[in-house]
Design a protein around this motif. Sequence first.
Motif, PDB file in Angstrom:
ATOM      1  N   SER A   1       0.889  -1.156   0.000  1.00  0.00           N
ATOM      2  CA  SER A   1       0.000   0.000   0.000  1.00  0.00           C
ATOM      3  C   SER A   1       0.931   1.211   0.000  1.00  0.00           C
ATOM      4  O   SER A   1       2.100   1.082   0.350  1.00  0.00           O
ATOM      5  CB  SER A   1      -0.889   0.014   1.237  1.00  0.00           C
ATOM      6  OG  SER A   1      -0.268   0.725   2.288  1.00  0.00           O
TER       7      SER A   1
ATOM      8  N   GLN B   1       1.279   3.350   2.066  1.00  0.00           N
ATOM      9  CA  GLN B   1       1.192   3.839   3.442  1.00  0.00           C
ATOM     10  C   GLN B   1       2.250   4.884   3.810  1.00  0.00           C
ATOM     11  O   GLN B   1       1.933   5.974   4.257  1.00  0.00           O
ATOM     12  CB  GLN B   1       1.272   2.656   4.411  1.00  0.00           C
ATOM     13  CG  GLN B   1       1.035   3.032   5.870  1.00  0.00           C
ATOM     14  CD  GLN B   1      -0.345   3.618   6.083  1.00  0.00           C
ATOM     15  OE1 GLN B   1      -1.309   3.202   5.446  1.00  0.00           O
ATOM     16  NE2 GLN B   1      -0.448   4.614   6.946  1.00  0.00           N
TER      17      GLN B   1
ATOM     18  N   LYS C   1       2.037   8.127   1.742  1.00  0.00           N
ATOM     19  CA  LYS C   1       0.934   9.049   2.037  1.00  0.00           C
ATOM     20  C   LYS C   1       1.204   9.775   3.344  1.00  0.00           C
ATOM     21  O   LYS C   1       0.903  10.954   3.489  1.00  0.00           O
ATOM     22  CB  LYS C   1      -0.437   8.372   1.975  1.00  0.00           C
ATOM     23  CG  LYS C   1      -0.779   7.339   2.997  1.00  0.00           C
ATOM     24  CD  LYS C   1      -2.262   6.929   2.815  1.00  0.00           C
ATOM     25  CE  LYS C   1      -2.658   5.755   3.690  1.00  0.00           C
ATOM     26  NZ  LYS C   1      -4.097   5.490   3.637  1.00  0.00           N
TER      27      LYS C   1
ATOM     28  N   ARG D   1       0.306  -7.676  -3.124  1.00  0.00           N
ATOM     29  CA  ARG D   1       0.589  -8.563  -1.986  1.00  0.00           C
ATOM     30  C   ARG D   1       0.773  -9.982  -2.515  1.00  0.00           C
ATOM     31  O   ARG D   1      -0.099 -10.512  -3.187  1.00  0.00           O
ATOM     32  CB  ARG D   1      -0.545  -8.485  -0.955  1.00  0.00           C
ATOM     33  CG  ARG D   1      -0.653  -7.071  -0.399  1.00  0.00           C
ATOM     34  CD  ARG D   1      -1.615  -6.870   0.749  1.00  0.00           C
ATOM     35  NE  ARG D   1      -1.736  -5.423   0.976  1.00  0.00           N
ATOM     36  CZ  ARG D   1      -2.555  -4.848   1.833  1.00  0.00           C
ATOM     37  NH1 ARG D   1      -3.337  -5.588   2.593  1.00  0.00           N
ATOM     38  NH2 ARG D   1      -2.596  -3.531   1.960  1.00  0.00           N
TER      39      ARG D   1
ATOM     40  N   GLN E   1      -6.943   0.205  -4.236  1.00  0.00           N
ATOM     41  CA  GLN E   1      -7.516   0.879  -3.070  1.00  0.00           C
ATOM     42  C   GLN E   1      -7.697   2.363  -3.380  1.00  0.00           C
ATOM     43  O   GLN E   1      -6.889   2.952  -4.097  1.00  0.00           O
ATOM     44  CB  GLN E   1      -6.567   0.778  -1.871  1.00  0.00           C
ATOM     45  CG  GLN E   1      -6.514  -0.612  -1.262  1.00  0.00           C
ATOM     46  CD  GLN E   1      -5.749  -0.638   0.056  1.00  0.00           C
ATOM     47  OE1 GLN E   1      -4.865   0.177   0.284  1.00  0.00           O
ATOM     48  NE2 GLN E   1      -6.082  -1.576   0.906  1.00  0.00           N
TER      49      GLN E   1
ATOM     50  N   HIS F   1      -1.399  -1.861  11.258  1.00  0.00           N
ATOM     51  CA  HIS F   1       0.008  -1.826  10.850  1.00  0.00           C
ATOM     52  C   HIS F   1       0.770  -0.973  11.848  1.00  0.00           C
ATOM     53  O   HIS F   1       0.157  -0.259  12.649  1.00  0.00           O
ATOM     54  CB  HIS F   1       0.187  -1.366   9.398  1.00  0.00           C
ATOM     55  CG  HIS F   1      -0.488  -0.082   9.049  1.00  0.00           C
ATOM     56  ND1 HIS F   1      -0.245   1.090   9.724  1.00  0.00           N
ATOM     57  CD2 HIS F   1      -1.412   0.214   8.104  1.00  0.00           C
ATOM     58  CE1 HIS F   1      -0.978   2.047   9.201  1.00  0.00           C
ATOM     59  NE2 HIS F   1      -1.701   1.542   8.226  1.00  0.00           N
TER      60      HIS F   1
ATOM     61  N   SER G   1     -10.016  -0.217   5.741  1.00  0.00           N
ATOM     62  CA  SER G   1      -9.498  -0.022   7.084  1.00  0.00           C
ATOM     63  C   SER G   1      -8.607   1.194   7.072  1.00  0.00           C
ATOM     64  O   SER G   1      -8.126   1.623   6.021  1.00  0.00           O
ATOM     65  CB  SER G   1      -8.749  -1.230   7.635  1.00  0.00           C
ATOM     66  OG  SER G   1      -8.146  -1.941   6.633  1.00  0.00           O
ATOM     67  N   GLY G   2      -8.419   1.712   8.254  1.00  0.00           N
ATOM     68  CA  GLY G   2      -7.583   2.894   8.367  1.00  0.00           C
ATOM     69  C   GLY G   2      -7.283   3.170   9.817  1.00  0.00           C
ATOM     70  O   GLY G   2      -7.714   2.420  10.700  1.00  0.00           O
TER      71      GLY G   2
ATOM     72  N   GLY H   1      -5.858   8.301   8.133  1.00  0.00           N
ATOM     73  CA  GLY H   1      -6.516   8.060   6.853  1.00  0.00           C
ATOM     74  C   GLY H   1      -7.224   6.733   6.808  1.00  0.00           C
ATOM     75  O   GLY H   1      -7.459   6.080   7.836  1.00  0.00           O
TER      76      GLY H   1
ATOM     77  N   ALA I   1      -8.404   3.435   3.639  1.00  0.00           N
ATOM     78  CA  ALA I   1      -8.215   2.958   2.267  1.00  0.00           C
ATOM     79  C   ALA I   1      -9.342   2.004   1.856  1.00  0.00           C
ATOM     80  O   ALA I   1      -9.242   0.801   2.074  1.00  0.00           O
ATOM     81  CB  ALA I   1      -6.855   2.275   2.128  1.00  0.00           C
TER      82      ALA I   1
HETATM   83  N1  ASP Z   1      -2.594   1.066   4.378  1.00  0.00           N
HETATM   84  C1  ASP Z   1      -3.755   0.482   5.016  1.00  0.00           C
HETATM   85  C2  ASP Z   1      -4.176  -0.803   4.313  1.00  0.00           C
HETATM   86  O1  ASP Z   1      -3.777  -1.046   3.190  1.00  0.00           O
HETATM   87  C3  ASP Z   1      -4.923   1.393   5.021  1.00  0.00           C
HETATM   88  C4  ASP Z   1      -4.727   2.586   5.899  1.00  0.00           C
HETATM   89  O2  ASP Z   1      -4.296   2.426   7.029  1.00  0.00           O
HETATM   90  O3  ASP Z   1      -5.072   3.683   5.441  1.00  0.00           O
HETATM   91  O4  ASP Z   1      -4.939  -1.572   4.869  1.00  0.00           O
END
Ligand code: ASP
Length: 483
Positions: free
Chosen positions: A195, A197, A200, A219, A233, A325, A361-362, A406, A408
């Motif tokens: 992502s 991540q 951003k 992935r 996403q 994460h 999720s975010g 954020g 996604a």
């Molecule tokens: N990067 C996260 C994901 O791919 C989404 C996020 O935390 O904005 O699940």
Amino acid sequence: MKRIEIREVINKAGETVKVCGWINARRDHGKIIFIDLRDRSGLLQVVFEPSNAAAYELANNLRPEFVVAIEGKINQRPAKMVNDKIPTGTVEMTGEKLEILNTAKTPPFELDKDTIKVGEETRLKYRYLDLRSERMKNNIIMRHKIIKFFRDYLDRQGFLEIETPILTKGTPEGAREFMVPSRLWPGKFYVLPQSPQQFKQLSMVAGLEKYFQIARCFRDEDQRGDRQAEFTQLDIEMSFMEQEDVFNLTEGMMIEMVKALYPNKKFTEPFLRLKYAESMEKYGSDKPDIRKDKNDPDELAFCWIIDAPMFKQSEAEKKIVSGHHPFTMPNREDMEKYPGEPLKWRAYCYDLVLNGSELCSGSIRIHRRDIQQKIFEILGVSETEIKQRFGHMLDAFEYGAPPHGGIAPGVDRIVAILQNEPNIREVIVFPKTGDNRDLMMDAPNAVSKKALKEANIQIADEVTTKAKAKGENLYGESTSVAD
Ligand code: ASP
């Protein structure tokens, strides 16, 4: 004459026009030939009569999927002959001039019927034909409309669409990563992003404040249900905000999109909010399907899952891993209350669930070096690894990183659910099989010895032995035009 689209013929009764497209079906009634002509916009019945000898002779050769240009007069059909199954059913064309632009072999499956029952391997191998079918075409059109809606909505809210690198360094999201060998830096690798991540978040440190991207994520997972090695996403990040702001933005965007594009769908607003612990207790799942009638194709049941644990105990390796994460901000009260017991900490993270599927999720992110460092330590990342993998993030946090967070939303999943499709492959133009093969392009595939050498790659002995035993080619040709 300039070609018009089939959908435009409805208002052209009495006029001579030119249409182009594919032969969807042909029916001969006595001496008259009826053609259903198809373009992206619709179907039109064209009639060829023997009185127009030249066009009639040619029309005799027409077979399904031939590509043609036809000029002719649009006639209003008598009331009895109206076909209310197609939008152009009140008119038809008398074919006067016919040009065959290309012929076609008989397709491996029928394209004027729903292809859902055709074997998937065949559909994926001939995806360019599968996409000609009505249902698949509509899925792709609706996908475009949904993405365009999101783009316009976020633009109106002051977000910037920002592209981030594909050739990059790993970012932990819990899956294995695809690696790309560097030719110029022998022995070194790029990693494809799971992502965007880190980018951003770094865009927030850069002061860009509101970011979004229709982001391709990669992935390298083993076969796992309805997943794809690459997926899309709607990646979003913003500064100076709280959880509530992400909920409002996401909820507003989803509600407006559904109302605009799927006016028949029903849902309850505001979306239900469930604490993670509550959801597990009540539904035994963190993706509860709270629909009243699971057989109603128009019911949408959205729900937020909040307050999920910051860490989980990984059963396989008996170690602590991130719930979302490692960039997620832990709940401050929990950190103070249970300083030595991170498994008790909740995180400022959230999932949006739709009809039992995780849609997005975010989280609120860590923007302070000391907290980020501590989280890596709890996760058992060594000092050297922290420096090597995440040094740039920690450094950036020391130059005035604003609070940010954020979300996604998964675009493929949203489109699949709204289109009532059973899996995301039905709404991705060129998807891969469950075991990551592209049957149309025949990828992954062998590359030439020369290309391997340039990339400083040597194929492992055990792979060579297995390939030999199976009589498979280990290397591709290097004499092709593209080399
Ligand atoms: N990067 C996260 C994901 O791919 C989404 C996020 O935390 O904005 O699940």
